[in-house]
Design an enzyme around this catalytic site. Structure first.
Site, PDB file in Angstrom:
ATOM      1  N   ASP A  45       1.913   3.497   3.312  1.00 54.23           N
ATOM      2  CA  ASP A  45       2.451   2.107   3.769  1.00 54.23           C
ATOM      3  C   ASP A  45       2.136   1.016   4.172  1.00 54.23           C
ATOM      4  O   ASP A  45       2.534   0.183   4.275  1.00 54.23           O
ATOM      5  CB  ASP A  45       3.259   2.837   5.487  1.00 54.23           C
ATOM      6  N   GLU A 182     -10.774   4.447   8.420  1.00 50.71           N
ATOM      7  CA  GLU A 182     -11.287   3.187   8.022  1.00 50.71           C
ATOM      8  C   GLU A 182     -11.584   2.282   9.071  1.00 50.71           C
ATOM      9  O   GLU A 182     -11.354   2.455  10.232  1.00 50.71           O
ATOM     10  CB  GLU A 182      -9.349   2.887   8.141  1.00 50.71           C
TER      11      GLU A 182
HETATM   12  O1  KIV Z   1      -1.497   2.117   4.069  1.00 50.77           O
HETATM   13  C1  KIV Z   1      -2.312   2.461   2.802  1.00 50.77           C
HETATM   14  O2  KIV Z   1      -2.637   2.240   2.057  1.00 50.77           O
HETATM   15  C2  KIV Z   1      -3.512   3.348   3.401  1.00 50.77           C
HETATM   16  C3  KIV Z   1      -4.702   2.960   3.126  1.00 50.77           C
HETATM   17  C4  KIV Z   1      -5.460   1.993   3.286  1.00 50.77           C
HETATM   18  C5  KIV Z   1      -6.175   4.524   3.809  1.00 50.77           C
HETATM   19  O3  KIV Z   1      -3.189   3.746   4.602  1.00 50.77           O
END
Ligand code: KIV
Length: 283
Positions: A45, A182
């Site tokens: 997202d 993260e």
């Molecule tokens: O939305 C995204 O790209 C993510 C990643 C950074 C893990 O959740």
């Protein structure tokens, strides 16, 4: 080639293989990620920020996600594809969470879904029970940016670190096949990785995770913005693209594009006959 499966990705931890995950948002980025032999493509997202220009991910809708997932599914060949469940697509009820997870598979063509936090472990369990593989996501989960008061590193205090460890175990019990970590200290990410049986995939969480994920546009510096501390620029694609575009605009403006080789041409007899007709019409 058929895509990797969630059990295969889960098994990579047991065989000491590092998992390489990258985001993709459309057909060309999915083709490039597949050709690079990435293990997993995440339709994150993050597309809200990277593709749609929002300041965070909170405005991204199911419609946005499915639109991009469909394009990625057409371009992905080899990597497991994971669709990121957007804000408010799984928070309201278990029924809605399962229904929306199902849409990622049936309409979006994804192999699995990801959702943030352990507060919804019961929903993770229900989605897994419905036959859909789920990737968890802990730490600096962007959908909680307002609760965190900004994009801030998580798990720095003893209590916060303990909670994150508990959350990882909760997600494992709920049936996730992997967990994204993260924006947490590297030492904590390593401890979590050692505490759970499923692979961890880090972003801004050090080198002790089972795998790593980066946003496609960050690692290739598109556009050529200053990267975050946790990003390594693997290619300056943004500068290259910008130069190409500048050269194109200049070539159009100064008349050096297109050249004769960029056009199709009439045969000499057709050209001459037509020229005569044109001349007659003009007289
Ligand atoms: O939305 C995204 O790209 C993510 C990643 C950074 C893990 O959740």
């Amino acid at each position: 080639m058929s895509n990797k499966t969630a059990p295969q990705i889960r098994g990579m931890k047991q065989t000491n293989q590092r998992i390489a995950m990258v985001t993709a948002y459309d057909y060309p980025t999915a083709v490039l990620a597949s050709r690079s032999s990435a293990d997993v493509i995440l339709v994150g997202d993050s597309l809200g920020m990277v593709i749609l220009g929002y300041e965070d991910t909170l405005k991204v809708t199911m419609t946005d996600m499915l639109h991009h997932c469909k394009a990625v599914a057409r371009g992905a060949d080899g990597p497991l594809t994971v669709g990121d469940m957007p804000f408010m697509s799984y928070q309201v009820s278990t029924e809605q969470a399962v229904k929306n997870a199902g849409r990622f598979i049936q309409e979006g063509g994804m192999d699995a879904v990801k959702l943030e936090g352990a507060g919804y472990a019961n929903r993770v369990h229900a989605i897994v029970e419905s036959g859909i593989p789920v990737m968890g996501h802990l730490g600096l989960t962007p959908q909680s940016v307002k609760a965190f008061g900004g994009f801030k590193i998580q798990g720095k205090t003893l209590n916060a670190a303990r909670k994150l460890l508990d959350d990882a175990l909760k997600l494992e019990d709920a049936g996730v096949f992997s967990i994204v970590l993260e924006g947490i200290p590297a030492e904590l990410a390593e401890m979590v990785t050692n505490a759970v049986r499923v692979p961890t995939i880090g972003i801004g969480a050090g080198g002790g995770c089972t795998g790593q994920v980066l946003v496609f546009h960050d690692l290739l510096a598109i556009p050529s913005a200053a990267p975050f501390q946790f990003v390594r620029t693997f290619a300056k694609a943004g500068s290259l693209m910008e130069k190409g575009l500048r050269d194109y605009v200049a070539a159009v403006q100064n008349g050096t594009f297109p050249e004769s080789c960029h056009s199709s041409h009439l045969s000499e007899p057709v050209k001459q006959a037509l020229q005569k007709e044109v001349v007659r019409k003009c007289m």
